[in-house]
Design a protein around this motif. Structure first.
Motif, PDB file in Angstrom:
ATOM      1  N   GLU A 191       0.829  -1.205   0.000  1.00 38.71           N
ATOM      2  CA  GLU A 191       0.000   0.000   0.000  1.00 38.71           C
ATOM      3  C   GLU A 191       0.870   1.264   0.000  1.00 38.71           C
ATOM      4  N   ARG A 192       1.971   1.233   0.760  1.00 39.56           N
ATOM      5  CA  ARG A 192       2.867   2.394   0.761  1.00 39.56           C
ATOM      6  C   ARG A 192       3.478   2.630  -0.623  1.00 39.56           C
ATOM      7  N   LYS A 194       2.187   1.811  -3.486  1.00 43.16           N
ATOM      8  CA  LYS A 194       1.157   2.334  -4.383  1.00 43.16           C
ATOM      9  C   LYS A 194       0.920   3.825  -4.122  1.00 43.16           C
ATOM     10  N   LEU A 195       0.880   4.213  -2.858  1.00 36.57           N
ATOM     11  CA  LEU A 195       0.662   5.615  -2.523  1.00 36.57           C
ATOM     12  C   LEU A 195       1.821   6.489  -3.008  1.00 36.57           C
ATOM     13  N   LYS A 198       1.551   7.036  -6.782  1.00 32.12           N
ATOM     14  CA  LYS A 198       0.459   7.908  -7.200  1.00 32.12           C
ATOM     15  C   LYS A 198       0.699   9.375  -6.829  1.00 32.12           C
ATOM     16  N   SER A 199       1.605   9.638  -5.881  1.00 26.95           N
ATOM     17  CA  SER A 199       1.848  11.022  -5.468  1.00 26.95           C
ATOM     18  C   SER A 199       2.764  11.713  -6.495  1.00 26.95           C
ATOM     19  N   LEU A 209      -1.199  11.309   2.241  1.00 29.97           N
ATOM     20  CA  LEU A 209      -0.838   9.897   2.078  1.00 29.97           C
ATOM     21  C   LEU A 209       0.002   9.398   3.264  1.00 29.97           C
ATOM     22  N   LYS A 212      -2.191   8.943   6.146  1.00 29.76           N
ATOM     23  CA  LYS A 212      -2.997   7.735   5.930  1.00 29.76           C
ATOM     24  C   LYS A 212      -2.168   6.485   6.225  1.00 29.76           C
TER      25      LYS A 212
END
Length: 376
Positions: A191-192, A194-195, A198-199, A209, A212
């Protein structure tokens, strides 16, 4: 007066003498034969035969056959030789009496030796039987001990197997928990990634993010804590109430006023009894209690000291003559001592007291109670 038998016949060899003695109606049951080395006597009333033998014989191996109005003797000589006569001649009465007495003594000594030999053989047989029994008991004991040892080893193996199974189960659970933690860590890392991918622009987005990600990490750690730490036990308190011992019965069943009155009457009765019985002044306090005396009498009865038990019951009855069990116990003592009249008297007193005060026990039930008390 016995009839001396003289019409006998005899033959001999170098090793044996054959004697034929005619006796009319002779039978084994009524014939008395006495034989030693130098003396032979046959008594079949009214007939009598005596022979003071010429030489010694082997009386243990010699034989006699009774039948057909005749007794046939087979006498084996100790020394191989021919006899001149069957019985020695020229023997006076004193010599005959000495020979008879010596023969009787020899027979008694031989019987004593036989008895001692029989007793020794019996003791030997008993000793052998005892050793065999001890050996069998030892084998049985060893067999039982081996069985116990085998059962202990079997139980120990089963316990070790169960502990090993529990250890493996714990290890399996630990491995499963570790695998779950690894999977959760991998999911967080993915998940990290992916974040981060996307940033692209702005500082706010990365901050969001990051926050989160931190929130998800906090949630993960909280879940780990919840899984590893058990929940605290619930707190509680137990209140215990004890019934005050105003009387031997429970409080819910007792009636305090009536019981206090009863205790007061009992104390007055004991004081009055002590004043009427001067010898009670020297007794201890527990010895003035009829129940204590009854228990003491029961213990003396159990040890078969019936006279002492009667004394204990007598004193208890003088203290309180309204307890039927005291009369029944004293009647049991009198029955053991064969005092039947006193037994009937005490049993009747117990019956009258129970009939007067209880009136609920049927006479048949009381009779059964008496039989059980007397052990009949």
């Amino acid at each position: 007066m016995p009839l001396q038998v003289s019409d006998y016949s005899w033959q001999q060899t170098k090793t044996a003498v054959f004697l034929s003695l005619p006796l009319k109606g002779v039978c084994v049951r009524d014939t008395d034969v006495f034989c030693t080395e130098n003396y032979l006597k046959v008594n079949f009333p009214p007939f009598l035969f005596e022979a003071f033998l010429y030489a010694p014989i082997d009386d243990e191996n010699s034989k006699a056959k009774v039948g057909n109005d005749t007794i046939v003797f087979t006498l084996y000589k100790k020394e191989a030789a021919m006899w001149e006569t069957l019985s020695v001649t020229g023997v006076d009465k004193e010599m005959m009496q000495r020979i008879r007495e010596r023969s009787v003594l020899q027979a008694q000594e031989r019987a004593k030796e036989a008895t001692e030999a029989k007793a020794a053989a019996k003791r030997k047989d008993q000793k052998y039987a005892l050793s065999v029994m001890m050996k069998i008991e030892e084998e049985e004991r060893k067999k039982i001990e081996d069985m116990k040892e085998n059962e202990r080893i079997k139980a120990t193996k089963e316990l070790e197997a169960w502990k090993e199974y529990q250890r493996k189960a714990e290890e399996q659970k630990k491995i499963q928990r570790e695998e779950k933690l690894c999977q959760k860590e991998k999911q967080i890392k993915e998940e990290r990634k992916k974040l981060k991918s996307k940033s692209l622009t702005g500082n706010s987005a990365p901050r969001n993010l990051a926050t989160k990600g931190r929130n998800s990490e906090n949630i993960f750690t909280e879940k780990l804590k919840e899984d590893s730490i058990p929940a605290p036990r619930s707190v509680g308190s137990i209140k215990i109430n004890f019934t005050p011992r105003v009387f031997p019965t429970a409080l819910r069943e007792s009636q305090v006023a009536e019981e206090e009155e009863w205790l007061h009457k009992q104390a007055e009765a004991r004081r009055a009894m002590n004043t009427h019985i001067p010898e009670l002044c020297d007794l201890k306090e527990e010895e003035k209690n009829p129940e204590w005396l009854k228990d003491k009498g029961n213990k003396l009865f159990a040890t078969e000291n019936y006279l002492a038990a009667i004394n204990a019951y007598n004193l208890a009855i003088r203290l309180n003559n309204k307890i039927p069990l005291l009369y029944l116990n004293r009647a049991a003592c009198h029955l053991k001592l064969k005092n039947l009249h006193k037994t009937i008297e005490d049993s009747s007193k117990a019956y009258r007291i129970m009939k007067r005060h209880l009136r609920l026990i049927h006479p048949t039930e009381l009779y059964k109670l008496m039989l059980r008390r007397f052990g009949m």
